[in-house]
Design an enzyme around this catalytic site. Structure first.
Site, PDB file in Angstrom:
ATOM      1  N   TYR A  15       0.920  -1.240  -0.125  1.00 51.67           N
ATOM      2  CA  TYR A  15       0.160   0.092   0.033  1.00 51.67           C
ATOM      3  C   TYR A  15       0.806   1.325  -0.034  1.00 51.67           C
ATOM      4  O   TYR A  15       0.310   2.257   0.564  1.00 51.67           O
ATOM      5  CB  TYR A  15      -1.151   0.146   0.991  1.00 51.67           C
ATOM      6  N   HIS A 144     -18.656 -18.396  -7.248  1.00 51.63           N
ATOM      7  CA  HIS A 144     -17.947 -16.898  -6.712  1.00 51.63           C
ATOM      8  C   HIS A 144     -17.971 -16.126  -7.745  1.00 51.63           C
ATOM      9  O   HIS A 144     -16.793 -16.472  -8.456  1.00 51.63           O
ATOM     10  CB  HIS A 144     -17.059 -17.187  -5.458  1.00 51.63           C
ATOM     11  N   ALA A 145     -18.362 -15.080  -7.867  1.00 51.84           N
ATOM     12  CA  ALA A 145     -18.207 -14.113  -9.077  1.00 51.84           C
ATOM     13  C   ALA A 145     -16.609 -13.764  -9.140  1.00 51.84           C
ATOM     14  O   ALA A 145     -16.208 -13.336  -8.177  1.00 51.84           O
ATOM     15  CB  ALA A 145     -19.148 -12.897  -8.968  1.00 51.84           C
ATOM     16  N   HIS A 174     -20.111  -4.503 -10.341  1.00 50.69           N
ATOM     17  CA  HIS A 174     -18.822  -5.014  -9.720  1.00 50.69           C
ATOM     18  C   HIS A 174     -17.932  -5.535 -10.537  1.00 50.69           C
ATOM     19  O   HIS A 174     -16.596  -4.941 -10.663  1.00 50.69           O
ATOM     20  CB  HIS A 174     -19.055  -5.669  -8.213  1.00 50.69           C
ATOM     21  N   GLU A 175     -18.361  -6.615 -11.019  1.00 46.96           N
ATOM     22  CA  GLU A 175     -17.327  -7.734 -12.101  1.00 46.96           C
ATOM     23  C   GLU A 175     -16.784  -6.691 -13.125  1.00 46.96           C
ATOM     24  O   GLU A 175     -15.693  -6.641 -13.551  1.00 46.96           O
ATOM     25  CB  GLU A 175     -18.041  -8.504 -12.242  1.00 46.96           C
ATOM     26  N   HIS A 178     -13.986  -4.349 -12.637  1.00 48.49           N
ATOM     27  CA  HIS A 178     -12.730  -5.018 -12.964  1.00 48.49           C
ATOM     28  C   HIS A 178     -12.446  -5.097 -14.485  1.00 48.49           C
ATOM     29  O   HIS A 178     -11.126  -4.812 -14.734  1.00 48.49           O
ATOM     30  CB  HIS A 178     -12.787  -6.476 -12.230  1.00 48.49           C
ATOM     31  N   GLU A 202     -11.503  -3.212  -6.529  1.00 47.20           N
ATOM     32  CA  GLU A 202     -12.749  -3.661  -5.883  1.00 47.20           C
ATOM     33  C   GLU A 202     -13.864  -2.425  -5.687  1.00 47.20           C
ATOM     34  O   GLU A 202     -14.890  -2.754  -5.759  1.00 47.20           O
ATOM     35  CB  GLU A 202     -12.574  -4.223  -4.387  1.00 47.20           C
ATOM     36  N   TRP A 274     -12.221 -16.446  15.867  1.00 49.16           N
ATOM     37  CA  TRP A 274     -13.047 -15.977  14.869  1.00 49.16           C
ATOM     38  C   TRP A 274     -14.318 -15.458  15.169  1.00 49.16           C
ATOM     39  O   TRP A 274     -14.632 -14.250  14.866  1.00 49.16           O
ATOM     40  CB  TRP A 274     -13.384 -17.344  13.779  1.00 49.16           C
ATOM     41  N   ARG A 278     -15.739 -11.638  15.317  1.00 49.34           N
ATOM     42  CA  ARG A 278     -17.133 -11.111  14.891  1.00 49.34           C
ATOM     43  C   ARG A 278     -17.909 -10.633  16.136  1.00 49.34           C
ATOM     44  O   ARG A 278     -18.677  -9.641  15.665  1.00 49.34           O
ATOM     45  CB  ARG A 278     -18.000 -12.632  14.890  1.00 49.34           C
ATOM     46  N   HIS A 302     -13.111 -16.428   0.271  1.00 50.70           N
ATOM     47  CA  HIS A 302     -11.833 -15.901   0.286  1.00 50.70           C
ATOM     48  C   HIS A 302     -10.708 -16.444   0.987  1.00 50.70           C
ATOM     49  O   HIS A 302      -9.754 -16.374   1.107  1.00 50.70           O
ATOM     50  CB  HIS A 302     -11.707 -14.419   0.595  1.00 50.70           C
ATOM     51  N   ARG A 311      -8.957  -5.282   1.164  1.00 48.01           N
ATOM     52  CA  ARG A 311      -9.484  -4.521   0.031  1.00 48.01           C
ATOM     53  C   ARG A 311     -11.171  -4.414  -0.156  1.00 48.01           C
ATOM     54  O   ARG A 311     -11.153  -3.181  -0.532  1.00 48.01           O
ATOM     55  CB  ARG A 311      -9.061  -5.453  -1.190  1.00 48.01           C
ATOM     56  N   TYR A 312     -11.656  -5.220   0.421  1.00 45.77           N
ATOM     57  CA  TYR A 312     -13.092  -4.870   0.085  1.00 45.77           C
ATOM     58  C   TYR A 312     -13.662  -3.690   1.482  1.00 45.77           C
ATOM     59  O   TYR A 312     -14.595  -3.094   0.886  1.00 45.77           O
ATOM     60  CB  TYR A 312     -14.128  -5.912   0.670  1.00 45.77           C
TER      61      TYR A 312
HETATM   62  O1  X8Z Z   1     -15.795 -11.417  -3.549  1.00 46.15           O
HETATM   63  C1  X8Z Z   1     -16.395 -10.127  -3.997  1.00 46.15           C
HETATM   64  C2  X8Z Z   1     -16.592 -10.063  -5.515  1.00 46.15           C
HETATM   65  C3  X8Z Z   1     -15.604 -10.668  -6.186  1.00 46.15           C
HETATM   66  S1  X8Z Z   1     -14.141  -9.896  -6.136  1.00 46.15           S
HETATM   67  C4  X8Z Z   1     -17.804 -10.794  -5.927  1.00 46.15           C
HETATM   68  N1  X8Z Z   1     -16.843  -9.686  -2.940  1.00 46.15           N
HETATM   69  C5  X8Z Z   1     -16.765  -9.770  -1.715  1.00 46.15           C
HETATM   70  C6  X8Z Z   1     -17.394 -10.979  -1.152  1.00 46.15           C
HETATM   71  O2  X8Z Z   1     -18.506 -11.362  -1.979  1.00 46.15           O
HETATM   72  O3  X8Z Z   1     -17.395 -11.465  -0.058  1.00 46.15           O
HETATM   73  C7  X8Z Z   1     -17.456  -8.374  -3.427  1.00 46.15           C
HETATM   74  C8  X8Z Z   1     -17.894  -7.688  -2.138  1.00 46.15           C
HETATM   75  C9  X8Z Z   1     -17.313  -8.455  -0.959  1.00 46.15           C
HETATM   76 ZN    ZN Z   2     -14.220  -7.913  -6.952  1.00 46.79          ZN
END
Ligand code: X8Z
Ligand code: ZN
Length: 407
Positions: A15, A144-145, A174-175, A178, A202, A274, A278, A302, A311-312
């Site tokens: 960063y 997962h997108a 969102h996609e 990218h 993101e 964890w 939370r 993830h 990052r999100y």
């Molecule tokens: O993983 C994602 C995207 C792909 S980069 C669909 N996101 C995070 C999630 O789903 O946990 C977008 C928002 C947060």
């Molecule tokens: Zn993304």
């Protein structure tokens, strides 16, 4: 062997500042937005308590399974349960998309046409040929997108199992964010073909999705007319259930992983730690007793996929900074007659130019320079998201009067 103390230190090193400063930067941003999260949490807890009774404590954590999302990371699905009086936004985008028979491809076309309206070139023919848009019937795929630039030039693709819902409509933007970023930086030297930092990658599509306002939906023929200002609280509450609810989740994932990587959290405490995080950040509790026989972090894509998550959180803050600047370029005053949540940059070539300038920089300059190019600021700054939600904050304070805050 790369010279980092552990994997977390390596992740934090990307960063353009000392790794420790980056961790502090996250804390600083979280402190800026935490009051808003606390207000939303208290309000939602109270509404869920009205519906479900004592299973929801008056002043303790919210049972995570009541929030309408398996990870409790996005609370949009409880919007009908928590809407009160004038706090319904007055339309259901999922219903509208379904009634217009918008299919997976149609959803992507709407996303693409937003970007072309800003002056970006249409996606290449191969995008439409090589992407995966629907869940295959004959095999299991990772749904997962994700967005890909296979050749780092223009072989752009998405892989996503699209349903006709508002959530997926947002995710497509969102996609595509990218993909349009990937193509914008494809003239950079090879090593700079990436975003200014991963939070920027993101944030782009989400920034565009903030422009899916009622006024934009009218332009698409999805709404006969935009609801008047009496629906503003409903609109903002809906957005907060997505964007504000997400903030502590976006933060806690890597708070957990950094400690796992450093050894501070040992394998015999993975699940316990964890749920401590939370509780600390989100104020949610598991629906039933958990033990080290469970590995709940593994249920979040993830974590097994080893994709960093801070990052999100950054993107959630940055997209409001980006939106505020682009809104200005697009000529929405930002205060007065067009509040930020009613400003759509659709069809604004000025906003598009500003955005493209930043995207084309790729990773060639420190992210602070990229941020400056689009916002005139060199710091990540949560005042944009706070300003955006200011009317909601006021309304929540009134709703929460005399009620406990926090857990
Ligand atoms: O993983 C994602 C995207 C792909 S980069 C669909 N996101 C995070 C999630 O789903 O946990 C977008 C928002 C947060
Ligand atoms: Zn993304």
């Amino acid at each position: 062997e790369l010279g980092f103390k552990d994997t977390g230190a390596m992740w934090r090193s990307k960063y353009d500042m000392p790794a420790d400063d980056f961790a502090k930067e996250l804390d600083r941003l979280w402190d800026q937005v935490r009051p808003l999260y606390l207000s939303l949490h208290a309000y939602v807890r109270n509404k869920l308590r009205e519906k479900y009774g004592d299973i929801v404590p008056a002043n303790g954590p919210i049972p995570a399974h009541l929030l309408g999302n398996i990870w409790a990371q996005d609370w949009s699905n409880v919007s009908k349960i928590v809407a009160a009086g004038n706090s319904d936004r007055g339309y259901d985008l999922t219903q509208i998309l379904k009634s217009k028979n918008v299919d997976a491809l149609g959803m992507v076309r709407y996303g693409e046409s937003f970007f072309t309206s800003l002056g970006f070139d249409p996606l290449p023919k191969t995008f439409w040929e090589r992407s995966l848009f629907v869940r295959p019937r004959d095999r299991d795929v990772v749904c997962h997108a994700s967005a890909w630039d296979i050749d780092t030039i223009d072989d752009l693709r998405i892989k996503m199992c699209i349903d006709t819902t508002e959530e997926d409509f947002t995710t497509i933007h969102h996609e595509l964010g990218h993909n349009f970023y990937q193509r914008a930086y494809n003239k950079q030297p090879f090593l700079f073909r990436d975003s200014a930092n991963d939070g920027f990658h993101e944030a782009i599509g989400d920034t565009i999705a903030l422009s899916i306002t009622p006024e934009y939906l009218v332009k698409l023929g999805f709404l006969p007319q935009a609801p008047d200002a009496s629906k503003d609280i409903g609109l903002l509450l809906n957005k907060a259930l997505e964007k504000i609810a997400f903030l502590p989740f976006g933060l806690m994932i890597d708070q957990w992983r950094w400690k796992v990587f450093s050894g501070e959290i040992t394998p015999d405490k993975y699940n316990e730690a964890w749920w401590q995080l939370r509780l600390k950040y989100q104020g949610v509790a598991p629906p039933n007793g958990r033990s080290e026989k469970d590995f709940d972090p593994g249920a979040k894509y993830h974590v097994p996929a080893n994709v960093p998550y801070a990052r999100y959180f950054l993107a959630d803050i940055l997209q409001f900074q980006f939106h505020r600047s682009l809104a200005q370029a697009a000529g929405c005053p930002g205060t007065g007659s067009t509040p930020l949540h009613r400003c759509s940059i659709y069809q604004s070539k000025e906003a598009g130019k500003k955005l493209a300038t930043m995207l084309e920089m790729g990773l060639n300059k420190p992210w602070q320079d990229a941020l400056f190019a689009i916002t005139g600021q060199r710091q990540m700054d949560a005042t944009a998201i706070r300003d955006y939600f200011a009317p909601l904050q006021k309304w929540l304070d009134e709703q929460n009067k005399g009620k406990p805050i926090g857990w």
